[in-house]
Scaffold this active site. Structure first.
Site, PDB file in Angstrom:
ATOM      1  N   THR A  54     -21.273 -92.267 -21.085  1.00  0.00           N
ATOM      2  CA  THR A  54     -21.883 -91.273 -20.193  1.00  0.00           C
ATOM      3  C   THR A  54     -21.632 -91.610 -18.731  1.00  0.00           C
ATOM      4  OG1 THR A  54     -23.954 -92.498 -20.320  1.00  0.00           O
ATOM      5  CG2 THR A  54     -23.690 -90.620 -21.824  1.00  0.00           C
ATOM      6  N   GLU A  96     -20.691 -89.065 -27.160  1.00  0.00           N
ATOM      7  CA  GLU A  96     -21.045 -89.682 -25.881  1.00  0.00           C
ATOM      8  C   GLU A  96     -21.938 -90.889 -26.161  1.00  0.00           C
ATOM      9  OE1 GLU A  96     -20.349 -89.379 -22.705  1.00  0.00           O
ATOM     10  OE2 GLU A  96     -19.394 -87.407 -22.472  1.00  0.00           O
TER      11      GLU A  96
HETATM   12 ZN   LIG Z   1     -15.442 -89.060 -21.356  1.00  0.00          ZN
END
Ligand SMILES: [Zn+2]
Length: 261
Positions: A41, A104
């Site tokens: 992130t 993510e």
């Molecule tokens: Zn990325």
């Protein structure tokens, strides 16, 4: 919305998704995902990342978010096209979002000092990736870093991401990196047949690397992306003997590719 993966225990729905485009190689109307892209992130907190990934104005998302304690939330249904890869390419495919699933990983990134990934988080990423690859028949060599598919723009999930460990647990494609030693190397500004050969090998593995015979900014970025994933002990964009031999070993370890080099 209920989670598609048994590894995800909660949902944090994001509005940022669309229909997968372009049709599959088998002529299907909607392509099925056959790549898995890992990200960090790169933000100061999980809360900030969640807010951004759910903000319609940000126009970014991923299918899953893995927290530092190993908790996994689904944000976009697997059937939908999440917006995680941006301008990217792999093996000639330029609409990576239509062909991939995105994870993510909550992590502060290079700007946050690139700390090691916590054990519980790595275990959760491994379990999630294993589940996704099994259910969607994603080949190991198509489990990739964001930096692999966007080498001039992205550095995530970074050279501290433990690709070797994931591979030991059956996720992704990896060979032991060849130790770094002194010797001949190629770098920005070099030109000629050895550079053509290097670029051809990077392209054969999947990187979006044209064969120009000139070690230019693009080549430097692609070599650095390769090192980040496959030879993380030194990420400098210089094609030393360790880098080139590791790339050759990796290609030789591809299913059905060993006879091409
Ligand atoms: Zn990325």
């Amino acid at each position: 919305m209920t989670p598609d993966s048994p590894v995800a225990r909660r949902v944090l729905p994001s509005p940022n998704h669309g229909e997968r485009r372009g049709g599959g190689p088998d002529g299907a109307a909607v392509p099925r995902p056959d790549m898995l892209i890992l990200h960090y992130t790169g933000m100061e907190s999980a809360q900030a990342a969640v807010a951004r990934l759910r903000d319609p104005r940000a126009e970014v998302s991923a299918h899953y978010l893995v927290f530092e304690d190993g908790a996994v939330a689904q944000m976009v249904p697997e059937a939908r096209r999440a917006w995680h890869a941006g301008a990217a390419a792999w093996k000639g495919e330029r609409d990576v979002n239509s062909r991939s699933l995105g994870i993510e990983i909550v992590h502060p990134g290079h700007v946050g000092g690139l700390p090691p990934y916590p054990e519980a988080q790595v275990a959760a990423v491994t379990a999630l990736a294993r589940d996704l690859c099994a259910r969607w028949a994603i080949p190991p060599e198509r489990v990739l870093a964001h930096s692999d598919v966007a080498p001039e723009r992205k550095e995530d999930p970074g050279e501290v991401f433990p690709w070797a460990r994931l591979a030991a647990e059956g996720v992704g494609h990896f060979v032991p990196p060849v130790p770094i030693r002194d010797g001949r190397f190629f770098a920005r500004g070099d030109a000629g047949q050895p550079i053509e050969a290097l670029q051809a090998m990077l392209g054969l593995y999947g990187y979006d690397q044209p064969v120009t015979g000139v070690f230019d900014a693009r080549t430097q970025a692609v070599v650095a992306a390769f090192q980040r994933h496959f030879r993380p002990a030194r990420v400098d964009g210089v094609a030393d003997a360790s880098t080139i031999t590791t790339l050759r070993d990796l290609i030789a370890a591809l299913p059905g590719q060993g006879d091409r080099i």
